[in-house]
Design a protein around this motif. Structure first.
Motif, PDB file in Angstrom:
ATOM      1  N   TYR A 108       0.910  -1.301  -0.259  1.00  0.00           N
ATOM      2  CA  TYR A 108       0.129   0.440  -0.113  1.00  0.00           C
ATOM      3  C   TYR A 108       1.002   1.638  -0.104  1.00  0.00           C
ATOM      4  CZ  TYR A 108      -4.043  -3.385   0.865  1.00  0.00           C
ATOM      5  OH  TYR A 108      -4.810  -4.404   0.904  1.00  0.00           O
ATOM      6  N   ASP A 160       1.971   2.374  -2.763  1.00  0.00           N
ATOM      7  CA  ASP A 160       0.619   3.376  -3.888  1.00  0.00           C
ATOM      8  C   ASP A 160       0.089   4.339  -2.500  1.00  0.00           C
ATOM      9  OD1 ASP A 160      -1.314   1.268  -5.019  1.00  0.00           O
ATOM     10  OD2 ASP A 160      -0.909   1.501  -3.201  1.00  0.00           O
ATOM     11  N   SER A 199      -0.801   7.140  -5.113  1.00  0.00           N
ATOM     12  CA  SER A 199      -1.611   7.211  -7.090  1.00  0.00           C
ATOM     13  C   SER A 199      -3.285   6.857  -5.934  1.00  0.00           C
ATOM     14  CB  SER A 199      -1.872   6.175  -7.762  1.00  0.00           C
ATOM     15  OG  SER A 199      -2.129   4.618  -7.110  1.00  0.00           O
ATOM     16  N   ILE A 225      -7.458   6.103  -5.791  1.00  0.00           N
ATOM     17  CA  ILE A 225      -7.514   4.835  -6.976  1.00  0.00           C
ATOM     18  C   ILE A 225      -9.224   5.250  -6.555  1.00  0.00           C
ATOM     19  CG2 ILE A 225      -8.718   2.753  -7.089  1.00  0.00           C
ATOM     20  CD1 ILE A 225      -5.371   2.015  -7.380  1.00  0.00           C
ATOM     21  N   ASN A 267     -10.610   2.757  -1.579  1.00  0.00           N
ATOM     22  CA  ASN A 267      -9.458   1.919  -1.850  1.00  0.00           C
ATOM     23  C   ASN A 267      -8.840   2.167  -0.484  1.00  0.00           C
ATOM     24  OD1 ASN A 267      -7.007   1.029  -3.447  1.00  0.00           O
ATOM     25  ND2 ASN A 267      -8.230   0.364  -4.032  1.00  0.00           N
ATOM     26  N   MET A 283      -9.772   1.361   3.288  1.00  0.00           N
ATOM     27  CA  MET A 283      -9.715   0.677   3.491  1.00  0.00           C
ATOM     28  C   MET A 283      -8.013  -0.261   3.579  1.00  0.00           C
ATOM     29  SD  MET A 283     -12.550  -1.199   4.176  1.00  0.00           S
ATOM     30  CE  MET A 283     -12.588  -3.315   3.048  1.00  0.00           C
ATOM     31  N   LYS A 284      -7.021   0.594   2.639  1.00  0.00           N
ATOM     32  CA  LYS A 284      -5.922   0.575   3.339  1.00  0.00           C
ATOM     33  C   LYS A 284      -5.534   0.463   4.549  1.00  0.00           C
ATOM     34  CE  LYS A 284      -4.347   0.111  -1.658  1.00  0.00           C
ATOM     35  NZ  LYS A 284      -4.157   0.938  -3.235  1.00  0.00           N
ATOM     36  N   TYR A 298      -6.441  -1.101   7.084  1.00  0.00           N
ATOM     37  CA  TYR A 298      -5.245  -3.050   7.051  1.00  0.00           C
ATOM     38  C   TYR A 298      -4.647  -2.647   7.932  1.00  0.00           C
ATOM     39  CZ  TYR A 298      -8.816  -4.835   3.761  1.00  0.00           C
ATOM     40  OH  TYR A 298      -9.755  -5.988   2.918  1.00  0.00           O
ATOM     41  N   TYR A 338       4.502   1.191 -15.503  1.00  0.00           N
ATOM     42  CA  TYR A 338       3.387   0.912 -14.777  1.00  0.00           C
ATOM     43  C   TYR A 338       3.043   1.797 -13.836  1.00  0.00           C
ATOM     44  CZ  TYR A 338       2.875   0.697  -9.076  1.00  0.00           C
ATOM     45  OH  TYR A 338       1.996   1.052  -8.077  1.00  0.00           O
ATOM     46  N   LYS A 352      -2.101  -0.017 -13.352  1.00  0.00           N
ATOM     47  CA  LYS A 352      -2.412   0.020 -11.450  1.00  0.00           C
ATOM     48  C   LYS A 352      -3.489  -0.867 -11.598  1.00  0.00           C
ATOM     49  CE  LYS A 352      -3.352   5.008 -11.299  1.00  0.00           C
ATOM     50  NZ  LYS A 352      -1.996   5.574 -11.445  1.00  0.00           N
ATOM     51  N   HIS A 353      -3.003  -1.170  -9.794  1.00  0.00           N
ATOM     52  CA  HIS A 353      -3.277  -2.213  -9.229  1.00  0.00           C
ATOM     53  C   HIS A 353      -4.456  -1.807  -8.122  1.00  0.00           C
ATOM     54  CE1 HIS A 353      -0.136  -4.877  -9.744  1.00  0.00           C
ATOM     55  NE2 HIS A 353       0.924  -3.663  -9.138  1.00  0.00           N
ATOM     56  N   ASP A 354      -5.774  -1.719  -9.066  1.00  0.00           N
ATOM     57  CA  ASP A 354      -6.792  -1.205  -8.295  1.00  0.00           C
ATOM     58  C   ASP A 354      -7.154  -2.691  -6.872  1.00  0.00           C
ATOM     59  OD1 ASP A 354      -9.400  -2.372 -10.396  1.00  0.00           O
ATOM     60  OD2 ASP A 354      -7.732  -2.845 -10.053  1.00  0.00           O
ATOM     61  N   LEU A 393      -7.471  -4.448  -3.369  1.00  0.00           N
ATOM     62  CA  LEU A 393      -6.647  -4.284  -2.400  1.00  0.00           C
ATOM     63  C   LEU A 393      -5.353  -5.662  -1.872  1.00  0.00           C
ATOM     64  CD1 LEU A 393      -9.767  -3.459   0.234  1.00  0.00           C
ATOM     65  CD2 LEU A 393      -7.803  -2.108  -0.412  1.00  0.00           C
TER      66      LEU A 393
END
Lengths: 212, 10
Positions: free
Chosen positions: A48, A50, A54, A56, A60, A63-64, A67, B2, B6-8, B10
Motif C-alpha cells: 500500500y 501507492d 496514486s 484510486i 480503496n 480500506m488500505k 488494514y 507501471y 494500476k493495481h486497483d 486491495l
C-alpha cells in the motif's frame, strides 16, 4: 468492483477485526502467531505504498488505511501490550525461509522492474505464505481456540472469493493478473486442510480443532 | 509501463 471482490474485502476486514478484538477483549494473544501478524503488517506496508503516489477511490484508500492500522495495532498488542501472554515457544516458524525466497522471486518474476512494482510483487508472494507460521503453531499446540478458527476461516475465504473475482473480471473485463492469481491459488490451497477441519469439526461442535 | 498497470485491488 464486483460482489465477489466486495465480499472478499469485507471477509478480510472481518478476519482482521475479529483477531484484533479477540486479543483486546481477552487481553491475551495465546495461540496467536506473532510472526504471521508481523508478516501481514509487512504485506500491507509493501503493497500500500501507492497510498502516497496514486488515488484510486475513497473505498480503496480507506480500506488500505484500516488494514495497515489494524495490522500494526495487532502486532503492537502481541509484542508490547500483551507480551506476557505471547506463546513464543510454539511460534517458532523460521520466517526467513519465507521472506528470502519470496524476496528473490519478486526480483525475478514481476510486471515491471520498478521499486513500487517489485515491492507490490513481494507483498503478493509474501501474503500467499504469511499464514504458515500460524498454521504451523496450531499444528504444534495441537489445538486452536474457536475464535481463532473463525479468524482463519474469514482470512482463507477472502482470497478464495478473490479467485472468483478474477474469473469474473477476466470474463467481463478481460482483466487478469497472473502474478496475483497464481499467488492467490497457492494461498487458498494452504487453507484447504484447515477448511476441511473447520467444517467437519464445526459441525461436531467441538470447541477446538486438532489438525493432524 | 507501471502507470498503465494500476493495481486497483486491495
Amino acid at each position: 468492483m464486483n460482489i465477489f471482490r466486495l465480499t472478499g474485502d469485507l471477509s478480510h476486514l472481518a478476519a482482521i477485526i475479529i483477531l484484533l478484538l479477540k486479543i483486546w477483549k481477552t487481553r491475551s494473544c495465546a495461540g496467536i502467531s506473532g510472526k504471521s501478524q508481523v508478516l501481514f503488517a509487512l504485506v500491507f506496508t509493501t503493497r500500500y505504498l501507492d497510498l502516497l503516489t496514486s488515488f484510486i477511490s475513497l473505498y480503496n484508500t480507506t480500506m488500505k488505511i484500516i488494514y495497515i492500522g489494524c495490522a500494526y495495532a495487532t502486532v503492537y498488542l502481541i509484542y508490547m501490550k500483551f507480551k506476557a501472554t505471547y506463546d513464543g515457544n510454539h511460534d517458532t516458524f523460521r520466517v526467513e525461509f519465507l521472506v528470502v525466497p519470496v524476496g528473490g522471486l519478486a526480483f525475478l518474476v514481476n510486471h515491471d522492474f520498478s521499486p513500487l512494482e517489485i515491492l507490490w510483487t513481494f507483498s503478493i508472494y509474501l501474503e500467499s505464505v504469511a499464514i504458515l507460521p500460524q498454521l504451523f503453531m496450531i499444528s504444534k499446540t495441537g489445538e486452536a481456540e474457536t475464535i481463532t478458527t473463525h479468524y482463519l476461516f474469514f482470512l482463507g475465504l477472502y482470497r478464495a472469493l478473490y479467485l472468483i473475482n478474477w474469473i469474473w473480471r477476466f470474463y467481463f473485463e478481460g482483466f487478469f493478473d497472473m502474478i496475483a492469481i497464481v499467488a492467490g491459488v497457492v494461498q487458498t490451497i494452504l487453507y484447504c486442510d484447515f477448511f476441511y477441519l473447520y467444517v467437519t469439526k464445526g459441525e461436531s461442535g467441538s470447541n477446538k480443532i486438532n489438525p493432524a | 509501463e507501471y502507470d498503465i498497470y494500476k493495481h486497483d485491488e486491495l
